[in-house]
Design an enzyme around this catalytic site. Sequence first.
Site, mmCIF file in Angstrom:
data_model
loop_
_atom_site.group_PDB
_atom_site.id
_atom_site.type_symbol
_atom_site.label_atom_id
_atom_site.label_comp_id
_atom_site.label_asym_id
_atom_site.label_seq_id
_atom_site.Cartn_x
_atom_site.Cartn_y
_atom_site.Cartn_z
ATOM 1 N N ASP A 289 18.884 16.760 -37.527
ATOM 2 C CA ASP A 289 17.768 16.346 -36.675
ATOM 3 C C ASP A 289 17.683 14.833 -36.711
ATOM 4 O O ASP A 289 18.157 14.186 -37.650
ATOM 5 C CB ASP A 289 16.463 16.977 -37.169
ATOM 6 C CG ASP A 289 15.303 16.802 -36.195
ATOM 7 O OD1 ASP A 289 15.552 16.437 -35.021
ATOM 8 O OD2 ASP A 289 14.147 17.007 -36.612
ATOM 9 N N HIS A 290 17.087 14.274 -35.677
ATOM 10 C CA HIS A 290 16.873 12.830 -35.605
ATOM 11 C C HIS A 290 15.506 12.481 -36.183
ATOM 12 O O HIS A 290 14.487 13.061 -35.782
ATOM 13 C CB HIS A 290 16.946 12.355 -34.152
ATOM 14 C CG HIS A 290 18.337 12.327 -33.605
ATOM 15 N ND1 HIS A 290 18.625 12.650 -32.292
ATOM 16 C CD2 HIS A 290 19.517 11.996 -34.179
ATOM 17 C CE1 HIS A 290 19.925 12.516 -32.088
ATOM 18 N NE2 HIS A 290 20.483 12.121 -33.221
ATOM 19 N N PHE A 464 12.145 15.846 -32.724
ATOM 20 C CA PHE A 464 12.260 17.186 -32.129
ATOM 21 C C PHE A 464 13.658 17.486 -31.592
ATOM 22 O O PHE A 464 13.794 18.040 -30.506
ATOM 23 C CB PHE A 464 11.216 17.376 -31.015
ATOM 24 C CG PHE A 464 9.859 16.803 -31.309
ATOM 25 C CD1 PHE A 464 9.225 17.037 -32.525
ATOM 26 C CD2 PHE A 464 9.196 16.026 -30.370
ATOM 27 C CE1 PHE A 464 7.962 16.500 -32.796
ATOM 28 C CE2 PHE A 464 7.945 15.492 -30.633
ATOM 29 C CZ PHE A 464 7.330 15.733 -31.849
ATOM 30 N N HIS A 465 14.700 17.157 -32.367
ATOM 31 C CA HIS A 465 16.070 17.389 -31.913
ATOM 32 C C HIS A 465 16.867 18.262 -32.894
ATOM 33 O O HIS A 465 17.996 17.916 -33.249
ATOM 34 C CB HIS A 465 16.803 16.055 -31.741
ATOM 35 C CG HIS A 465 16.251 15.164 -30.696
ATOM 36 N ND1 HIS A 465 16.594 13.826 -30.594
ATOM 37 C CD2 HIS A 465 15.375 15.399 -29.691
ATOM 38 C CE1 HIS A 465 15.952 13.281 -29.576
ATOM 39 N NE2 HIS A 465 15.198 14.211 -29.022
ATOM 40 N N PRO A 466 16.364 19.402 -33.354
ATOM 41 C CA PRO A 466 17.144 20.200 -34.309
ATOM 42 C C PRO A 466 18.363 20.834 -33.642
ATOM 43 O O PRO A 466 18.278 21.390 -32.542
ATOM 44 C CB PRO A 466 16.152 21.272 -34.767
ATOM 45 C CG PRO A 466 15.193 21.415 -33.627
ATOM 46 C CD PRO A 466 15.066 20.044 -33.046
#
Length: 530
Positions: A289-290, A464-466
């Site tokens: 994630d980011h 919110f980038h899983p």
Amino acid sequence: MDYDVVIAGAGSAGCVLAARLSENPRIRVLLVEAGGRDNYHWIHVPIGYLYCIGNPRTDWMYKTAPEPNLGGRELLYPRGRVLGGSSSINGMLYVRGQAADYDGWRQAGCTGWGWDDVAPLFRKSEDYFAGASEHHGAGGPWRIEKQRLRWDILDDWARAAEVAGIPCVDDFNTGDNEGVGYFKVSQKGGWRVSAARSFLRPAMKRPNLTVMTGRQVRRVVFEGRRAVGLELSADGGSEIVRGGRVVLSAGAVGTPQILQLSGVGPGALLQDMGIPVLRDAPVGENLQDHLQIRCAWKVTGARTLNQLARGWWGKGMIGAEYLLRRTGPMSMAPSQLGAFARSSPDVATPDLEWHVQPLSLEAFGQALHDFPAITASVVPLRPESRGHVRITSPDASDAPRIAPNYLSTPGDRLTAARAIRMTRRIMRQEPLARYRPEEFKPGGDVDGDEALADAAGRIGSTIFHPVGTARMGADPGSVVDPSLRVRGIEGLRVVDASIMPTITSGNTNAPTIMIAEKAAMLIADELRGI
């Protein structure tokens, strides 16, 4: 079989799959969604993400486990629970990543996933505001437009970045995203364009497509080692839907949860949960994630949303502008100005992304500060840290344990420190001097690599980038092969961001839609004889 293809999850990938596969009237498609219809008005107004995230009507309401390197904080971990999935509640930014991301997948053995392979799929989806070109498509379902507002202080931030050595660019989506400029967004005329609105809604008129909402997947149903359907929750009980092929498109959290509940996952975990092991596989591992490091400055003499949205008069003027013209703050994505750059000369392609906003707040969902300020969130794009998603019980209604494990390697901590320093360097440039910026996050007195890395943990949060929890690969240890088939299982594919071997260098919604476009072609080819 009742259907030729059964799809679990009507998020970005599921909507694309259902739409594309049902173009063939001989293919019977079922799309199953745990959430409801996308008829909540705030889904469609761009600023409405504020009312959709953290709302059980549209969000799974997940939290992470306590993050050791973020001060033990549990982060909110929004995931869309509605038709359109996270594309119905996200920031609407259209960012493909870099050619090097996909070429890296191909070089690792994922044949057919290089930049030259996937670029046509990005174009296929697009209805780009400027028309068709070498890099963009026109006439596709997914409308991409310019944003409908600008801010003087963001224009000056872009000029400051240019003085600091980041070139101005108009397009982040050519394969090389280095530069600074305004993001393009998935909007049409000031309204959000989700995957449900663009892909699914037109397809729902077809008699060969069935869409079920309010049905949570309990498990995949197997006959031997072949997937033949899904067990769904229904009116306090359960029902089984059957299909010749089963596709999981429930996202980087939902898909590994379903696989593990179905007996495909880490053997020791499944045995602890009393679930018979069908295949021992690293499902749920490799979570990436980011982390966004939310640096912020007080400013003087600048027009920011902190002042504009203060009081009922300001809110009323913002609402009136949107009502009359579909412009202004209600039309804006959470981040307007973006930039991509390298954290050091040793990095081959940009490994930092900025999301610059004419506002500030303590944390997402809280009130804006009562002083003028801007936030320059900086995101290290290629984290080394790996986390996991693991079920906590054999009950599908119990949320899994989500542990991103941010800032857990020396390399990630060094990049975070460099990211803050580079953000400060941009803020010191002459185009911003007239605003007399005063750093208050993390604070100008914080310096030194370890101190800055610790500060990144204090002010950082998910963007919110899983991805990555059902890793695609050519090696036997991968969860899915390059055709997205689950290894060791027949009739089962995974199609969503969980298949990414490594996270892309940017926002992840556009890559997820591309993945679904490719998967739809693979599945349609197999079904061509129907």
